[in-house]
Write a protein that holds these residues in place. Structure first.
Motif, PDB file in Angstrom:
ATOM      1  N   GLN A   1       0.835  -1.189   0.000  1.00 23.97           N
ATOM      2  CA  GLN A   1       0.000   0.000   0.000  1.00 23.97           C
ATOM      3  C   GLN A   1       0.880   1.254   0.000  1.00 23.97           C
ATOM      4  O   GLN A   1       1.874   1.327   0.721  1.00 23.97           O
ATOM      5  N   TRP A   2       0.502   2.258  -0.794  1.00 26.09           N
ATOM      6  CA  TRP A   2       1.209   3.532  -0.825  1.00 26.09           C
ATOM      7  C   TRP A   2       0.501   4.536   0.072  1.00 26.09           C
ATOM      8  O   TRP A   2      -0.732   4.596   0.104  1.00 26.09           O
ATOM      9  N   TYR A   3       1.295   5.315   0.818  1.00 25.71           N
ATOM     10  CA  TYR A   3       0.767   6.330   1.729  1.00 25.71           C
ATOM     11  C   TYR A   3       1.437   7.664   1.437  1.00 25.71           C
ATOM     12  O   TYR A   3       2.618   7.719   1.085  1.00 25.71           O
ATOM     13  N   PHE A   4       0.685   8.751   1.624  1.00 25.15           N
ATOM     14  CA  PHE A   4       1.209  10.098   1.414  1.00 25.15           C
ATOM     15  C   PHE A   4       1.047  10.880   2.714  1.00 25.15           C
ATOM     16  O   PHE A   4      -0.029  10.900   3.313  1.00 25.15           O
ATOM     17  N   GLY A   5       2.132  11.502   3.165  1.00 27.19           N
ATOM     18  CA  GLY A   5       2.037  12.280   4.393  1.00 27.19           C
ATOM     19  C   GLY A   5       3.379  12.458   5.066  1.00 27.19           C
ATOM     20  O   GLY A   5       4.389  12.712   4.414  1.00 27.19           O
ATOM     21  N   MET A   6       3.405  12.291   6.395  1.00 26.36           N
ATOM     22  CA  MET A   6       4.615  12.471   7.184  1.00 26.36           C
ATOM     23  C   MET A   6       4.762  11.311   8.159  1.00 26.36           C
ATOM     24  O   MET A   6       3.873  10.462   8.270  1.00 26.36           O
ATOM     25  N   LYS A   7       5.912  11.284   8.835  1.00 24.22           N
ATOM     26  CA  LYS A   7       6.171  10.259   9.841  1.00 24.22           C
ATOM     27  C   LYS A   7       6.459  10.911  11.186  1.00 24.22           C
ATOM     28  O   LYS A   7       7.120  11.951  11.261  1.00 24.22           O
ATOM     29  N   MET A   8       5.978  10.271  12.227  1.00 26.26           N
ATOM     30  CA  MET A   8       6.310  10.651  13.587  1.00 26.26           C
ATOM     31  C   MET A   8       7.192   9.550  14.178  1.00 26.26           C
ATOM     32  O   MET A   8       6.765   8.411  14.340  1.00 26.26           O
ATOM     33  N   HIS A   9       8.452   9.874  14.446  1.00 27.79           N
ATOM     34  CA  HIS A   9       9.408   8.932  15.023  1.00 27.79           C
ATOM     35  C   HIS A   9       9.519   9.217  16.522  1.00 27.79           C
ATOM     36  O   HIS A   9       9.689  10.385  16.914  1.00 27.79           O
ATOM     37  N   ILE A  10       9.470   8.186  17.349  1.00 31.49           N
ATOM     38  CA  ILE A  10       9.537   8.413  18.792  1.00 31.49           C
ATOM     39  C   ILE A  10      10.475   7.419  19.461  1.00 31.49           C
ATOM     40  O   ILE A  10      10.669   6.304  18.979  1.00 31.49           O
TER      41      ILE A  10
END
Length: 325
Positions: free
Chosen positions: A177-186
């Motif tokens: 699946q392809w996703y568009f946006g940002m990542k939150m790394h924690i």
């Protein structure tokens, strides 16, 4: 003592509603009202907040902060939080608004307060301040860190004024699946389950790249999923004494499964799964699974404030005990 108006009496249910009962929303707001370090958070914002002068005096800082946090907890836009404050008595009580003598701050005022936080990068400072308050309350950062990342979706449509997608957001593939946006790394403490570090990037940045920024340096163990496999050099560059407890890939040549590695991964995942509690609060409970604004900076401010509040929410049991003691 402030004189009570009829509107305030109605909001507080002063004997007018015979069959009324408390709601979960009221219990949540009462708990957060008791354990959020209001004075400490206001002290972070106060140097940048408008001062009273010749014009109309600014609305109280703590009141605006309370409205801002309501937006995070109930996933409300600027105009929606204004409407909700007029509509819901429990929200007005939490903010301290008496419709008998004052109006609700309009959406433009709410917007300006959010822009103030974004302009001065106060999201990170609020997150750091909450961390210091929690450490002072007995929540110490230990020697184990769990690292993980989650995708936050952004609109992929080009049906807007610019006829293009947000240039700071990017797409990535997860599975098929392809996703568009940002990542939150924690980075999460493996014992308390609280977030001690975070990084926000576009979605196409590999999980391993922000890894050093998610470690505090005193780790003895680092946990993560298979996206962080074979990153011993990155880990030791920031935490020289840390052992690599990230999940390893179990597929051998010929599509065979290494059952020994699979069993080890299962044991590691019992600890690693604690990071999902944070994502459950941020994305499922509070609705931050999609961006609300264009650009990484605005959404990063929202991310850091949300993570700060998630830490307080996850630690609410011991914190409430301290308040009641």
């Amino acid at each position: 003592m402030k004189q009570q108006t009829l509107a305030m009496a109605v909001d507080q249910g002063a004997g007018f509603e015979q069959y009324r009962r408390r709601t979960k929303r009221e219990d949540f707001l009462d708990a957060m009202n008791a354990i959020v370090p209001w004075a400490a958070l206001c002290a972070v914002i106060e140097p940048h907040y408008p001062k009273a002068g010749n014009g109309r005096p600014p609305i109280g800082l703590e009141r605006m902060l309370r409205i801002h946090l309501l937006q995070h907890w109930f996933n409300l836009a600027d105009n929606a939080v204004e409407e909700a404050l007029y509509d819901i008595a429990s929200l007005r009580r939490f903010v301290g608004i008496d419709l008998g003598v004052e109006r609700v701050p309009d959406e433009t005022t709410v917007l300006k307060f959010r822009h103030l936080l974004e302009k001065h990068d106060l999201g990170k400072k609020l997150f750091a301040e909450v961390g210091q308050v929690l450490q002072a309350s007995g929540f110490q950062v230990k020697t184990g860190t769990i690292v993980d990342a989650t995708l936050i979706g952004a609109p992929s449509s080009t049906k807007n004024a610019d006829k293009k997608r947000d240039p700071e957001m990017h797409q990535t593939r997860k599975g098929q699946q392809w996703y568009f946006g940002m990542k939150m790394h924690i980075g999460v403490d493996s014992q308390s389950g609280l977030v001690h570090s975070a990084v926000v990037t576009a979605a196409n940045v590999h999980d391993k790249h922000p890894l050093p920024d998610l470690l505090h340096g005193n780790e003895r163990r680092v946990y993560g999923d298979s996206a962080y496999a074979s990153q011993k050099d990155l880990i030791r560059g920031k935490a020289p004494n840390a052992l690599d407890f990230t999940n390893q890939r179990t597929r051998k040549a010929g599509c065979e499964v290494d059952e020994v590695k699979k069993a080890k991964n299962r044991n590691k995942s019992r600890i690693r799964a604690r990071v999902e509690h944070v994502f459950a609060v941020v994305k499922r409970l509070w609705g931050f699974d999609k961006v609300r604004y264009r650009g990484l900076a605005k959404n990063a401010t929202r991310a850091f404030v949300t993570l700060a509040m998630a830490n307080i929410y996850l630690a609410r049991g011991p914190l409430l005990q301290q308040v009641r003691a």
